[in-house]
Motif scaffolding. Structure first.
Motif, PDB file in Angstrom:
ATOM      1  N   PHE A  19      48.810  95.839 -18.347  1.00 35.01           N
ATOM      2  CA  PHE A  19      50.020  96.125 -19.107  1.00 35.01           C
ATOM      3  C   PHE A  19      50.782  94.847 -19.447  1.00 35.01           C
ATOM      4  CE2 PHE A  19      54.533  97.178 -19.569  1.00 35.01           C
ATOM      5  CZ  PHE A  19      54.420  97.938 -20.724  1.00 35.01           C
ATOM      6  N   LEU A  57      52.043  93.639 -23.094  1.00 29.92           N
ATOM      7  CA  LEU A  57      53.432  93.321 -23.407  1.00 29.92           C
ATOM      8  C   LEU A  57      53.545  91.901 -23.959  1.00 29.92           C
ATOM      9  CD1 LEU A  57      56.217  94.620 -23.231  1.00 29.92           C
ATOM     10  CD2 LEU A  57      56.490  93.594 -20.984  1.00 29.92           C
ATOM     11  N   GLN A  86      56.567  88.212 -18.038  1.00 28.63           N
ATOM     12  CA  GLN A  86      56.590  89.071 -19.202  1.00 28.63           C
ATOM     13  C   GLN A  86      57.548  90.242 -19.080  1.00 28.63           C
ATOM     14  OE1 GLN A  86      55.711  87.856 -21.656  1.00 28.63           O
ATOM     15  NE2 GLN A  86      54.063  86.443 -21.204  1.00 28.63           N
ATOM     16  N   PHE A  87      57.817  90.644 -17.860  1.00 31.47           N
ATOM     17  CA  PHE A  87      58.822  91.701 -17.770  1.00 31.47           C
ATOM     18  C   PHE A  87      59.713  91.467 -16.560  1.00 31.47           C
ATOM     19  CE2 PHE A  87      55.124  93.439 -15.564  1.00 31.47           C
ATOM     20  CZ  PHE A  87      55.669  93.931 -14.398  1.00 31.47           C
ATOM     21  N   ASP A  88      60.906  91.982 -16.660  1.00 29.97           N
ATOM     22  CA  ASP A  88      61.836  91.852 -15.551  1.00 29.97           C
ATOM     23  C   ASP A  88      61.709  93.023 -14.611  1.00 29.97           C
ATOM     24  OD1 ASP A  88      62.943  89.474 -16.088  1.00 29.97           O
ATOM     25  OD2 ASP A  88      64.561  90.271 -17.330  1.00 29.97           O
ATOM     26  N   SER A  89      61.596  94.210 -15.201  1.00 31.03           N
ATOM     27  CA  SER A  89      61.526  95.379 -14.336  1.00 31.03           C
ATOM     28  C   SER A  89      60.749  96.496 -15.006  1.00 31.03           C
ATOM     29  CB  SER A  89      62.941  95.871 -14.012  1.00 31.03           C
ATOM     30  OG  SER A  89      63.500  96.429 -15.172  1.00 31.03           O
ATOM     31  N   PHE A  90      60.149  97.305 -14.181  1.00 32.47           N
ATOM     32  CA  PHE A  90      59.344  98.431 -14.628  1.00 32.47           C
ATOM     33  C   PHE A  90      59.712  99.572 -13.686  1.00 32.47           C
ATOM     34  CE2 PHE A  90      54.981  99.450 -16.528  1.00 32.47           C
ATOM     35  CZ  PHE A  90      55.060 100.789 -16.254  1.00 32.47           C
ATOM     36  N   THR A  91      60.203 100.667 -14.243  1.00 29.85           N
ATOM     37  CA  THR A  91      60.675 101.762 -13.390  1.00 29.85           C
ATOM     38  C   THR A  91      59.977 103.063 -13.764  1.00 29.85           C
ATOM     39  OG1 THR A  91      62.837 100.753 -13.685  1.00 29.85           O
ATOM     40  CG2 THR A  91      62.773 102.841 -12.515  1.00 29.85           C
ATOM     41  N   ILE A  92      59.544 103.802 -12.777  1.00 27.81           N
ATOM     42  CA  ILE A  92      59.058 105.158 -13.031  1.00 27.81           C
ATOM     43  C   ILE A  92      59.825 106.106 -12.121  1.00 27.81           C
ATOM     44  CG2 ILE A  92      57.088 106.726 -13.085  1.00 27.81           C
ATOM     45  CD1 ILE A  92      55.246 104.372 -13.243  1.00 27.81           C
ATOM     46  N   PHE A 143      51.602 101.461 -22.306  1.00 26.58           N
ATOM     47  CA  PHE A 143      52.666 101.836 -21.379  1.00 26.58           C
ATOM     48  C   PHE A 143      52.340 103.191 -20.739  1.00 26.58           C
ATOM     49  CE2 PHE A 143      57.343 103.157 -20.912  1.00 26.58           C
ATOM     50  CZ  PHE A 143      57.513 102.418 -19.753  1.00 26.58           C
ATOM     51  N   ALA A 194      60.487 106.763 -17.598  1.00 29.19           N
ATOM     52  CA  ALA A 194      60.045 105.418 -17.236  1.00 29.19           C
ATOM     53  C   ALA A 194      60.594 104.420 -18.231  1.00 29.19           C
ATOM     54  CB  ALA A 194      58.522 105.340 -17.212  1.00 29.19           C
ATOM     55  N   MET A 195      60.737 103.192 -17.768  1.00 31.17           N
ATOM     56  CA  MET A 195      61.327 102.190 -18.629  1.00 31.17           C
ATOM     57  C   MET A 195      60.811 100.829 -18.206  1.00 31.17           C
ATOM     58  SD  MET A 195      65.288 102.110 -19.472  1.00 31.17           S
ATOM     59  CE  MET A 195      66.027 100.919 -18.415  1.00 31.17           C
ATOM     60  N   VAL A 196      60.520  99.994 -19.188  1.00 35.50           N
ATOM     61  CA  VAL A 196      60.173  98.627 -18.841  1.00 35.50           C
ATOM     62  C   VAL A 196      61.050  97.699 -19.671  1.00 35.50           C
ATOM     63  CG1 VAL A 196      58.265  98.491 -20.505  1.00 35.50           C
ATOM     64  CG2 VAL A 196      58.289  96.963 -18.541  1.00 35.50           C
ATOM     65  N   CYS A 197      61.594  96.683 -19.013  1.00 34.70           N
ATOM     66  CA  CYS A 197      62.443  95.737 -19.707  1.00 34.70           C
ATOM     67  C   CYS A 197      61.792  94.371 -19.634  1.00 34.70           C
ATOM     68  CB  CYS A 197      63.807  95.645 -19.043  1.00 34.70           C
ATOM     69  SG  CYS A 197      64.576  97.238 -18.835  1.00 34.70           S
ATOM     70  N   SER A 198      61.583  93.761 -20.790  1.00 32.82           N
ATOM     71  CA  SER A 198      60.934  92.456 -20.774  1.00 32.82           C
ATOM     72  C   SER A 198      61.981  91.362 -20.738  1.00 32.82           C
ATOM     73  CB  SER A 198      60.052  92.286 -22.005  1.00 32.82           C
ATOM     74  OG  SER A 198      60.830  91.782 -23.064  1.00 32.82           O
ATOM     75  N   ASN A 203      63.170  93.118 -24.904  1.00 34.36           N
ATOM     76  CA  ASN A 203      62.531  94.325 -25.416  1.00 34.36           C
ATOM     77  C   ASN A 203      62.537  95.386 -24.327  1.00 34.36           C
ATOM     78  OD1 ASN A 203      61.568  93.363 -27.997  1.00 34.36           O
ATOM     79  ND2 ASN A 203      60.156  92.096 -26.813  1.00 34.36           N
ATOM     80  N   VAL A 261      60.816 102.201 -28.644  1.00 34.96           N
ATOM     81  CA  VAL A 261      60.809 100.752 -28.420  1.00 34.96           C
ATOM     82  C   VAL A 261      62.113 100.205 -28.951  1.00 34.96           C
ATOM     83  CG1 VAL A 261      59.606  98.604 -28.911  1.00 34.96           C
ATOM     84  CG2 VAL A 261      58.333 100.746 -28.846  1.00 34.96           C
TER      85      VAL A 261
END
Ligand SMILES: Nc1nc2c(ncn2[C@@H]2O[C@H](COP(=O)(O)OP(=O)(O)OP(=O)(O)O)[C@@H](O)[C@H]2O)c(=O)[nH]1
Ligand SMILES: Nc1nc2c(ncn2[C@@H]2O[C@H](COP(=O)(O)OP(=O)(O)O)[C@@H](O)[C@H]2O)c(=O)[nH]1
Ligand SMILES: [Mg+2]
Lengths: 339, 332
Positions: free
Chosen positions: A255, A259, A270-276, B238, B277-281, B285, B301
């Protein structure tokens, strides 16, 4: 928490060897250079030795020597370049192509050249770096149909062990393929065998696990997403998915590549945080320090999620301190990177 | 003015046929898109010998038939009415790295014969295996196939045939994007969805929004801004990441005995929660996902740096959107 212990920087030479076309450069570029499996078909044969230095966590430098496997090169590693190649080796990774026709342990009418070469390399290593660790990978397992895999692994492992001389009792053999998480399992163990002072980091993770009431906390290296270490609660220990750590590496790395393709950013973070958030569990992957990401799995609920976010935030400072101790001895690498 | 009845209604199942010469890649396509097979595993596939009928999309009653390459579809021995009645669309797969003249003429004669009997069928030509054509030739090959087909159909008197073209490969996202477009052609309420999605994109300042079918990663609708493969890829990767991690952590946990009745209630409430779910780059983004029902998810997005601060507003808007959408779905 004990953080004052000074961690010295370590440099390790990693030899990557095996017959031409076995898949050495493919693996290296997937793990360390963020290539994806389908792109490595375009790699050309490696000429001579391709050296690459990678920083793994704050205090561990890996000098990976990807040794082109064509006969002429192998020949010169074992003769004129012998002490240069085999001196001061921390780890040898030897890659066998599972489809190779030169691997039959001397069965009639077949060549066992692959194993012979391996034997010579083991002997050279024994001479120049007797304390090196050895990992052998039986690679391209995806080409073997499922029902034959166990048998293939068993017989290859036996043949390899028989040729490993004094190292026989210490080698680790892994079946791998660039197409699934087995690659991450093998490289995870290889790199883990090299990380010094894991205990300090583990203490920090345990604290985080306690305050977040998490069933599982996993620490990843930021670039490779190989698992550095992990801590589970009693419940977490019962998770039936025993292969989840290497799977996580594979999933997150894949992933992350996607990204970075999208944002076209060169930054390695590439990312700061990923939440599920689900009705069964909450999961957060967060950047922890410059070198690491942490994954935390904990009970469901919005309040739990907010709480865990705050706790991870404060753990960041704690881990930054641990890492800065480790980075104290890191100045020569800083200079190197500046060039 | 679709000829198809609303989704999920009655016994009528919209049907799509997957056709093409043998080894063109039909079974590979349906296995990769609908059965999560890894692309390189298709090398082990054996030739299809009988018609494979599959109910693939769970969100609507819908079938895909994989027709074996060696059958002459138009011969009288085949009960062609049972095959071609109810067909909404035909996907015709052409192996573009092989000699494509024969498949092209097979395709055009099929179109000519079928158009007379079943004028409502729409055709999608997958110019397939584009990954194995070198980049220099790829565009030329694609153009050549399109040109040859439209020339041949023109010669047969079909001036504006209902044919669209998609360069595809199972080794990248093109096959999913192509299937998405094909399936959208069979979704009768598409305009309604698109209007809803346009509204939500504007109110939450999303760059691009989609409704995805989770298992196949086909998107059944998006906002009406020009489609953009890179956003699609990101969203589909994702979903993959989320589904894979969900698979690792959704196991049945032992019930702890110390839960008080009040706690129990709270947990039931939590259990009903939808997946989010959420991803912050690092670059600002954000990708945001929310489950709509068992099969569909909403994904947006965003390039708003303040997305996280405004998340409560986004949640509210998406909730409204979800309520409306589910009403539309229920109505069928
Ligand atoms: N099927 C399959 N193919 C693989 C795998 N790993 C690598 N390959 C393919 O093997 C071929 C050779 O890979 P390389 O990594 O260049 O081989 P190498 O060992 O570095 O070869 P030299 O540099 O000549 O020593 C490439 O076409 C890869 O795509 C695998 O796990 N499965
Ligand atoms: N390079 C490449 N090969 C493909 C692609 N799709 C399918 N193939 C290969 O084409 C061969 C024939 O595929 P199959 O699905 O059995 O064809 P069918 O007879 O039309 O069902 C298999 O070896 C697949 O691996 C593609 O997109 N690219
Ligand atoms: Mg190489």
């Amino acid at each position: 928490m004990e953080t004052s212990k000074k961690v010295k920087q370590q440099k390790k030479k990693v030899l990557l060897m095996g017959k031409s076309g076995a898949g050495k450069s493919s693996m290296r570029s997937i793990i360390f250079s963020n290539h994806v499996a389908k792109d490595v078909r375009r790699l050309g044969a490696t000429i001579d030795v391709d050296k690459k230095r990678v920083k793994f966590l704050g205090n561990l430098l890996l000098d990976i020597w990807d040794c082109g496997g064509q006969d002429a090169f192998t020949e010169s590693y074992l003769t004129s370049q012998k002490s240069y190649v085999f001196g001061d080796v921390g780890v040898l990774i030897y890659v066998f192509d599972v489809e190779s026709s030169d691997f039959t342990d001397g069965a009639r009418g077949h060549s066992d050249r692959d194993l012979q070469t391996y034997g010579s390399i083991i002997a050279a290593l024994d001479e120049y770096s007797p304390n090196a660790r050895i990992f052998t990978l039986v690679h391209k397992m995806d080409l073997v149909a499922n029902e034959y895999r166990n048998e293939v692994i068993r017989s290859k492992t036996a043949a390899i062990t028989a040729r490993s001389g004094r190292f026989a009792r210490r080698i680790g053999t892994y079946a791998t393929s660039i197409w699934d998480e087995t690659l991450y399992r093998a490289w995870g163990s290889i790199v883990n065998s090299l990380i010094p002072n894991l205990d300090i980091v583990e203490e920090g993770l345990k604290d985080l696990q306690r305050v977040t009431e998490a069933e599982e906390v996993v620490l990843f290296e930021q670039n490779t997403f190989l698992t550095v270490t992990r801590v589970s609660s009693e419940i977490g220990d019962e998770n039936p998915r025993g292969d989840r750590y290497e799977r996580l590496s594979n999933i997150i790395k894949t992933f992350k590549n996607s990204l970075s393709g999208y944002t076209e950013s060169n930054s390695s973070h590439q990312f700061d945080s990923f939440t599920i958030k689900t009705g069964i569990f909450n999961l957060i992957i967060n950047r922890l320090t410059y070198n690491t990401y942490v994954l935390v799995v904990f009970p469901p609920g919005e309040a739990e999620l907010q709480c865990a976010r705050l706790n991870i935030l404060s753990a960041k400072d704690e881990f930054a301190r641990i890492e800065s101790v480790a980075e104290g001895a890191d100045d020569d690498f800083r200079n190197l990177r500046g060039k | 003015q679709s000829l198809l009845p609303p989704m999920g209604f009655g016994k009528h199942k919209p049907k799509m046929l997957l056709m093409g010469l043998k080894r063109s890649g039909k079974s590979s396509i349906s296995n990769v898109v609908f059965h999560k097979m890894a692309p390189h595993e298709t090398l082990f596939l054996e030739a299809t010998t009988a018609i494979q009928k599959q109910n693939v999309m769970k969100f609507m009653d819908f079938q895909i038939w994989d027709l074996p390459g060696q059958i002459d579809y138009l011969s009288s021995s085949l009960d062609s009415n049972s095959v071609f009645s109810d067909v909404g669309g035909i996907v015709w797969v052409i192996d573009a790295q092989d000699n494509y003249l024969e498949p092209i003429s097979r395709f055009t004669s099929a179109v000519v014969a079928l158009t007379e009997l079943y004028p409502s069928i729409r055709y999608s030509v997958f110019i397939h295996k584009t990954d194995s054509i070198t980049e220099d030739y790829r565009e030329d090959t694609i153009r050549d196939v399109m040109q040859k087909i439209s020339d041949e159909l023109f010669d047969e008197g079909l001036e504006n045939p209902p044919v669209s073209y998609f360069p595809t490969s199972i080794y990248d996202h093109t096959i999913f994007e192509a299937f998405s477009k094909v399936i959208q052609g069979l979704v009768p309420q598409l305009p309604t969805y698109e209007t809803l999605l346009d509204t939500v994109a504007a109110s939450c300042r999303f760059q691009k929004v989609y409704i995805f079918e989770v298992t196949s990663k086909v998107y059944i609708a998006s906002d009406t801004k020009p489609s953009d493969l890179s956003s699609y890829e990101l969203c589909s990767d994702f979903i993959n990441a989320i589904m894979d991690m969900y698979g690792l952590y959704s196991w049945d946990r032992p019930k702890t005995s110390s839960i008080s009745p009040m706690d129990d209630e709270r947990h039931q409430d939590v259990g009903a929660q939808t997946v989010e779910a959420m991803v912050c780059s690092a670059r600002g983004n954000t990708v945001y996902l929310r489950e709509l029902n068992a099969f569909l998810v909403f994904i947006g997005v965003s390039k708003e740096p303040n997305f996280q601060k405004e998340k409560a507003m986004v949640d509210y808007n998406i909730q409204m959107f979800q309520n409306t959408l589910l009403r539309v779905l229920d109505r069928g």
